[in-house]
Design a protein around this motif. Structure first.
Motif, short mmCIF file in Angstrom:
data_model
loop_
_atom_site.label_atom_id
_atom_site.label_comp_id
_atom_site.label_asym_id
_atom_site.label_seq_id
_atom_site.Cartn_x
_atom_site.Cartn_y
_atom_site.Cartn_z
N ALA A 18 33.58 33.49 14.93
CA ALA A 18 32.25 32.94 15.20
C ALA A 18 31.17 33.83 14.60
O ALA A 18 30.18 33.34 14.04
N GLU A 19 31.36 35.15 14.69
CA GLU A 19 30.38 36.09 14.12
C GLU A 19 30.26 35.92 12.62
O GLU A 19 29.14 35.86 12.06
N LYS A 20 31.39 35.84 11.93
CA LYS A 20 31.37 35.70 10.48
C LYS A 20 30.86 34.32 10.06
O LYS A 20 30.21 34.18 9.02
N THR A 21 31.17 33.31 10.86
CA THR A 21 30.68 31.97 10.56
C THR A 21 29.16 31.93 10.61
O THR A 21 28.50 31.35 9.74
N GLU A 22 28.59 32.58 11.62
CA GLU A 22 27.14 32.64 11.74
C GLU A 22 26.53 33.48 10.62
O GLU A 22 25.49 33.12 10.04
N GLN A 23 27.19 34.58 10.27
CA GLN A 23 26.67 35.48 9.24
C GLN A 23 26.64 34.83 7.87
O GLN A 23 25.66 34.98 7.11
N TYR A 24 27.70 34.09 7.53
CA TYR A 24 27.84 33.57 6.17
C TYR A 24 27.63 32.06 6.05
O TYR A 24 27.59 31.54 4.93
N GLY A 25 27.49 31.37 7.15
CA GLY A 25 27.27 29.93 7.09
C GLY A 25 28.47 29.14 6.62
O GLY A 25 28.34 28.22 5.80
N PHE A 26 29.64 29.46 7.14
CA PHE A 26 30.85 28.76 6.72
C PHE A 26 30.83 27.30 7.17
O PHE A 26 30.36 26.98 8.26
N LYS A 27 31.37 26.44 6.31
CA LYS A 27 31.52 25.02 6.63
C LYS A 27 32.98 24.67 6.92
O LYS A 27 33.28 23.56 7.34
N ALA A 28 33.87 25.62 6.63
CA ALA A 28 35.29 25.42 6.89
C ALA A 28 35.91 26.75 7.28
O ALA A 28 35.47 27.81 6.82
N ILE A 29 36.93 26.69 8.13
CA ILE A 29 37.65 27.87 8.57
C ILE A 29 39.14 27.65 8.30
O ILE A 29 39.70 26.61 8.67
N GLN A 30 39.76 28.62 7.64
CA GLN A 30 41.19 28.56 7.34
C GLN A 30 41.91 29.59 8.18
O GLN A 30 41.62 30.79 8.12
N LEU A 31 42.86 29.13 8.99
CA LEU A 31 43.60 30.00 9.90
C LEU A 31 44.97 30.27 9.32
O LEU A 31 45.81 29.38 9.21
N HIS A 32 45.20 31.54 8.94
CA HIS A 32 46.37 31.89 8.14
C HIS A 32 47.38 32.73 8.93
O HIS A 32 48.27 33.34 8.34
N GLY A 33 47.22 32.76 10.24
CA GLY A 33 48.13 33.57 11.05
C GLY A 33 49.00 32.71 11.95
O GLY A 33 49.42 31.61 11.58
N GLU A 34 49.25 33.23 13.16
CA GLU A 34 50.07 32.50 14.13
C GLU A 34 49.20 31.86 15.20
O GLU A 34 49.57 31.82 16.38
N GLU A 35 48.06 31.35 14.80
CA GLU A 35 47.13 30.75 15.77
C GLU A 35 47.77 29.53 16.43
O GLU A 35 48.34 28.67 15.76
N THR A 36 47.65 29.45 17.74
CA THR A 36 48.25 28.36 18.51
C THR A 36 47.35 27.13 18.50
O THR A 36 46.15 27.22 18.20
N PRO A 37 47.88 25.98 18.88
CA PRO A 37 47.03 24.79 19.02
C PRO A 37 45.88 25.03 20.02
O PRO A 37 44.76 24.58 19.78
N GLN A 38 46.16 25.73 21.11
CA GLN A 38 45.13 26.01 22.10
C GLN A 38 44.03 26.89 21.50
O GLN A 38 42.84 26.68 21.76
#
Length: 220
Positions: free
Chosen positions: A63-83
């Protein structure tokens, strides 16, 4: 079919690559990556979606980086769960309009597509990358024939070692009924980590996106 160019790092190179008007430019926030981004993003045309790439990062950090850089998309490249994905979307939607979420899955020779089911209806796109030593940027493709078993209607992004040598393979797979949303290119178009070769990207676009009038280098 969209084009995402990932692993951007240097300002002048960003401006040059942005002149090709890719649909997405990716910035990696992962300290173990040679493309880890810590700088300032150059001003980009409004049509290019800045994409933050994260590996097992916290929701607060994303969230911090999204606010800082104005991202329109986020790519999750780890073991992030559905929750985790659901909670991230809820957090970002409080502040921003709907941000696109890409969930990455790595493939080598085969893949258990049942792993995708818990993410259906949560993430916008799956991204299939090559399973290797690194979290992306391994420089070689996985066996695309594994995608013949893809059971979902969720569009996906094809990634992993895509370069000029894959042009014929791309044309072949695009003739199938697979819901390919975008191509994601990175290390095969680099002169060094994070520094893209614009001439080779122009050549790539000329073959894969022949109707795109932007397939030329724009003077900066």
């Amino acid at each position: 079919m969209k084009l995402k160019i990932c692993g951007m790092k240097y300002q002048e190179n960003m401006k040059a690559i942005a002149s090709l008007k890719p649909d997405y430019l990716g910035f990696i926030f992962y300290e173990k990556s040679p493309r880890n981004f810590t700088g300032t993003i150059a001003e980009l045309p409004s049509g290019i979606k800045k994409t933050g790439v994260f590996v097992n990062a916290s929701i607060d950090y994303i969230a911090e980086k999204t606010e800082q850089y104005g991202f329109k998309a986020i790519q999750l490249h780890g073991e992030e769960t559905p929750q985790f994905c659901r909670e991230l979307i809820q957090r970002l939607d409080v502040i921003y309009k709907r941000i696109e979420i890409f969930k990455v899955f790595s493939i080598k020779d085969d893949f258990n597509f049942n792993l995708l089911k818990p993410y259906e209806g949560i993430v916008d796109y799956f991204l299939f990358d090559t399973k290797g030593k690194e979290k992306g940027g391994n420089g070689y493709t996985f066996d695309w024939s594994a995608l013949a078993k893809y059971p979902s209607k969720t569009p996906f992004i094809l990634s992993g070692g895509i370069g000029l040598e894959e042009i014929d393979k791309i044309k072949t797979i695009c003739k199938t009924d697979l819901p390919i949303y975008a191509l994601d290119v990175n290390s095969k178009f680099e002169t060094q980590p994070g520094l893209k070769n614009i001439e080779e990207l122009i050549e790539f676009k000329k073959h894969i996106y022949p109707s795109d009038k932007r397939n030329k280098k724009t003077k900066l």
